[in-house]
Motif scaffolding. Structure first.
Motif, PDB file in Angstrom:
ATOM      1  N   UNK A   1     -24.724 -23.351  94.789  1.00 47.86           N
ATOM      2  CA  UNK A   1     -23.481 -23.051  94.072  1.00 47.86           C
ATOM      3  C   UNK A   1     -23.400 -23.749  92.722  1.00 47.86           C
ATOM      4  N   UNK A   2     -24.522 -24.179  92.237  1.00 44.89           N
ATOM      5  CA  UNK A   2     -24.622 -24.779  90.896  1.00 44.89           C
ATOM      6  C   UNK A   2     -26.053 -24.493  90.425  1.00 44.89           C
ATOM      7  N   UNK A   3     -26.336 -24.642  89.152  1.00 49.01           N
ATOM      8  CA  UNK A   3     -27.700 -24.393  88.690  1.00 49.01           C
ATOM      9  C   UNK A   3     -28.615 -25.542  89.087  1.00 49.01           C
ATOM     10  N   UNK A   4     -29.873 -25.237  89.254  1.00 45.81           N
ATOM     11  CA  UNK A   4     -30.857 -26.302  89.428  1.00 45.81           C
ATOM     12  C   UNK A   4     -31.471 -26.608  88.066  1.00 45.81           C
ATOM     13  N   UNK A   5     -32.120 -27.752  87.969  1.00 41.18           N
ATOM     14  CA  UNK A   5     -32.726 -28.129  86.692  1.00 41.18           C
ATOM     15  C   UNK A   5     -33.791 -27.161  86.236  1.00 41.18           C
ATOM     16  N   UNK A   6     -34.335 -26.360  87.187  1.00 42.89           N
ATOM     17  CA  UNK A   6     -35.396 -25.430  86.800  1.00 42.89           C
ATOM     18  C   UNK A   6     -34.880 -24.243  86.011  1.00 42.89           C
TER      19      UNK A   6
ATOM     20  N   UNK B   1     -32.815 -36.263  87.417  1.00 42.20           N
ATOM     21  CA  UNK B   1     -33.736 -35.240  87.904  1.00 42.20           C
ATOM     22  C   UNK B   1     -34.758 -34.846  86.848  1.00 42.20           C
ATOM     23  N   UNK B   2     -35.973 -34.600  87.301  1.00 38.82           N
ATOM     24  CA  UNK B   2     -37.077 -34.279  86.398  1.00 38.82           C
ATOM     25  C   UNK B   2     -36.746 -33.101  85.498  1.00 38.82           C
ATOM     26  N   UNK B   3     -36.253 -32.015  86.077  1.00 41.65           N
ATOM     27  CA  UNK B   3     -35.999 -30.816  85.287  1.00 41.65           C
ATOM     28  C   UNK B   3     -34.739 -30.922  84.456  1.00 41.65           C
ATOM     29  N   UNK B   4     -33.763 -31.721  84.898  1.00 40.77           N
ATOM     30  CA  UNK B   4     -32.563 -31.926  84.085  1.00 40.77           C
ATOM     31  C   UNK B   4     -32.948 -32.601  82.777  1.00 40.77           C
ATOM     32  N   UNK B   5     -33.789 -33.609  82.895  1.00 43.18           N
ATOM     33  CA  UNK B   5     -34.290 -34.315  81.704  1.00 43.18           C
ATOM     34  C   UNK B   5     -35.003 -33.338  80.764  1.00 43.18           C
ATOM     35  N   UNK B   6     -35.876 -32.496  81.336  1.00 50.83           N
ATOM     36  CA  UNK B   6     -36.610 -31.527  80.514  1.00 50.83           C
ATOM     37  C   UNK B   6     -35.671 -30.488  79.908  1.00 50.83           C
ATOM     38  N   UNK B   7     -34.694 -30.079  80.702  1.00 51.14           N
ATOM     39  CA  UNK B   7     -33.727 -29.091  80.236  1.00 51.14           C
ATOM     40  C   UNK B   7     -32.945 -29.613  79.042  1.00 51.14           C
ATOM     41  N   UNK B   8     -32.424 -30.826  79.165  1.00 50.41           N
ATOM     42  CA  UNK B   8     -31.631 -31.403  78.077  1.00 50.41           C
ATOM     43  C   UNK B   8     -32.493 -31.607  76.830  1.00 50.41           C
ATOM     44  N   UNK B   9     -33.731 -32.015  77.047  1.00 52.01           N
ATOM     45  CA  UNK B   9     -34.658 -32.199  75.922  1.00 52.01           C
ATOM     46  C   UNK B   9     -34.870 -30.880  75.172  1.00 52.01           C
ATOM     47  N   UNK B  10     -34.990 -29.781  75.945  1.00 53.16           N
ATOM     48  CA  UNK B  10     -35.166 -28.464  75.334  1.00 53.16           C
ATOM     49  C   UNK B  10     -33.894 -27.996  74.638  1.00 53.16           C
TER      50      UNK B  10
ATOM     51  N   UNK C   1     -48.656 -23.635  90.584  1.00 57.75           N
ATOM     52  CA  UNK C   1     -48.203 -25.017  90.669  1.00 57.75           C
ATOM     53  C   UNK C   1     -47.156 -25.224  91.736  1.00 57.75           C
ATOM     54  N   UNK C   2     -46.576 -26.419  91.771  1.00 60.10           N
ATOM     55  CA  UNK C   2     -45.589 -26.820  92.765  1.00 60.10           C
ATOM     56  C   UNK C   2     -44.208 -26.893  92.130  1.00 60.10           C
ATOM     57  N   UNK C   3     -43.181 -26.693  92.967  1.00 62.41           N
ATOM     58  CA  UNK C   3     -41.820 -26.780  92.449  1.00 62.41           C
ATOM     59  C   UNK C   3     -41.501 -28.184  91.954  1.00 62.41           C
ATOM     60  N   UNK C   4     -42.160 -29.196  92.549  1.00 62.36           N
ATOM     61  CA  UNK C   4     -41.899 -30.568  92.111  1.00 62.36           C
ATOM     62  C   UNK C   4     -42.789 -30.953  90.936  1.00 62.36           C
ATOM     63  N   UNK C   5     -43.642 -30.026  90.490  1.00 56.72           N
ATOM     64  CA  UNK C   5     -44.538 -30.292  89.369  1.00 56.72           C
ATOM     65  C   UNK C   5     -44.134 -29.496  88.149  1.00 56.72           C
TER      66      UNK C   5
ATOM     67  N   UNK D   1     -30.801 -46.508  87.033  1.00 56.57           N
ATOM     68  CA  UNK D   1     -32.011 -47.255  86.660  1.00 56.57           C
ATOM     69  C   UNK D   1     -33.133 -46.286  86.327  1.00 56.57           C
ATOM     70  N   UNK D   2     -33.284 -45.248  87.194  1.00 56.24           N
ATOM     71  CA  UNK D   2     -34.322 -44.253  86.943  1.00 56.24           C
ATOM     72  C   UNK D   2     -33.931 -43.348  85.789  1.00 56.24           C
ATOM     73  N   UNK D   3     -32.658 -43.029  85.726  1.00 56.45           N
ATOM     74  CA  UNK D   3     -32.193 -42.135  84.666  1.00 56.45           C
ATOM     75  C   UNK D   3     -32.416 -42.746  83.290  1.00 56.45           C
TER      76      UNK D   3
END
Length: 324
Positions: A293-298, A14-23, A241-245, A41-43
């Motif tokens: 019931x779990x956090x989102x990447x945002x 997920x886009x935000x998971x990647x950003x979250x872990x990077x932070x 902006x957009x939630x997907x952006x 493959x995408x991950x």
């Protein structure tokens, strides 16, 4: 600093998971991060944020728990954070097996996940405790005919949002533009359609909820709790902006949001890190959309604001006392 627990995420692509872990890696450079994903493959394109990325099947697969158990043997003394309600539900059903690995899991109870993940059940429960102000008019619908009946009862001037009763985010979500006007949604994954474009086939595999569409601003509310004891409430207002952006958010406080969290916690005790999607109309009223019931990447946005959410979460899951 030496961190005793590794931190793992499912839905690692997920886009935000990647950003979250990077932070988080910048904040905790010596921490070990690993990721599980079905779409490895995408991950792998984002592997620089993780120490290790491993493929796991989708939670619908019969061998999901067996493979998850095998993968967890590679990471002793770790905290696993699930990225979807489907994964969390499957894991909670087999929590006794998972606990034998010696790891910690950001999970509510199986019954709580099942209840909160179903919008129809959730909306009715919120109304049943007398908190009707948090819920816009809604109805279970199984055909175009039933959507039209709801639209007629609601009033022809009201636009409608159609969403699966079980499901996360903006998957298979439609805004039916009854008034034939320009509608600006904050998530470009939502399908904006006219009444004539509504296809009967969408009802074949999904149970849908029709609800009055809310004009206003989106709010994501991060909640951290320890078996019903609320520790953190972090409302994040989507301001551009957009939630997907890109994440463009600011902290937003409202007593109505605190009350909404209290109401949900009274229905089932919240545990661990979760998030709630809500909408604020132009009059400042708050309306519940869904409970994740779990956090989102945002939740990346909260960490970006300087709130050490995952440090608090680690304390909760490992039994350390922290102040509200």
């Amino acid at each position: 600093m030496i961190y005793p627990y590794k931190i793992g995420f499912t839905c690692a692509y997920g886009l935000y998971v990647y950003k979250l872990v990077k932070l988080l890696r910048k904040k905790m450079p010596n921490r070990y991060f690993f990721g599980f994903d079905a779409k490895i493959i995408y991950a792998c394109q984002k592997k620089s944020s993780f120490n290790k990325l491993i493929k796991v099947p989708l939670p619908q697969k019969y061998n999901y728990i067996d493979i998850l158990l095998k993968r967890l043997q590679l990471f002793d003394k770790s905290i696993l954070i699930f990225g979807s309600d489907e994964e969390a539900l499957k894991a909670a059903k087999h929590i006794n097996l998972l606990k034998k690995t010696g790891n910690k899991f950001n999970l509510m109870s199986y019954d709580a996940i099942k209840l909160f993940s179903n919008k129809l059940i959730l909306y009715n429960l919120v109304k049943s405790v007398g908190e009707t102000g948090f819920i816009k008019p809604f109805r279970k619908v199984k055909s175009i005919f039933e959507v039209e009946n709801f639209s007629r009862d609601l009033g022809k001037s009201k636009n409608i949002i159609l969403k699966p009763s079980i499901g996360r985010g903006s998957r298979d979500v439609y805004v039916i533009n009854i008034r034939n006007e320009h509608i600006e949604t904050d998530d470009d994954r939502i399908k904006l359609i006219s009444r004539r474009q509504l296809d009967e086939d969408i009802f074949l595999n999904n149970e849908f909820v029709a609800m009055e569409y809310i004009e206003g601003k989106s709010i994501t509310i991060d909640v951290l709790a320890d078996h019903g004891s609320i520790i953190l409430i972090i409302p994040r207002l989507w301001i551009r902006g957009k939630k997907s952006g890109p994440v463009v958010q600011e902290y937003f406080y409202s007593e109505k949001i605190v009350r909404l969290v209290e109401v949900l916690n009274s229905i089932k005790k919240i545990h661990g890190l979760v998030d709630i999607d809500a909408k604020m109309d132009n009059k400042g009223n708050i309306f519940l959309l869904e409970f994740n019931t779990r956090p989102s990447g945002t939740v990346y946005g909260a960490e970006l604001m300087g709130i050490p959410v995952f440090s608090f979460l680690e304390n909760v899951l490992t039994g350390k006392k922290i102040k509200k």
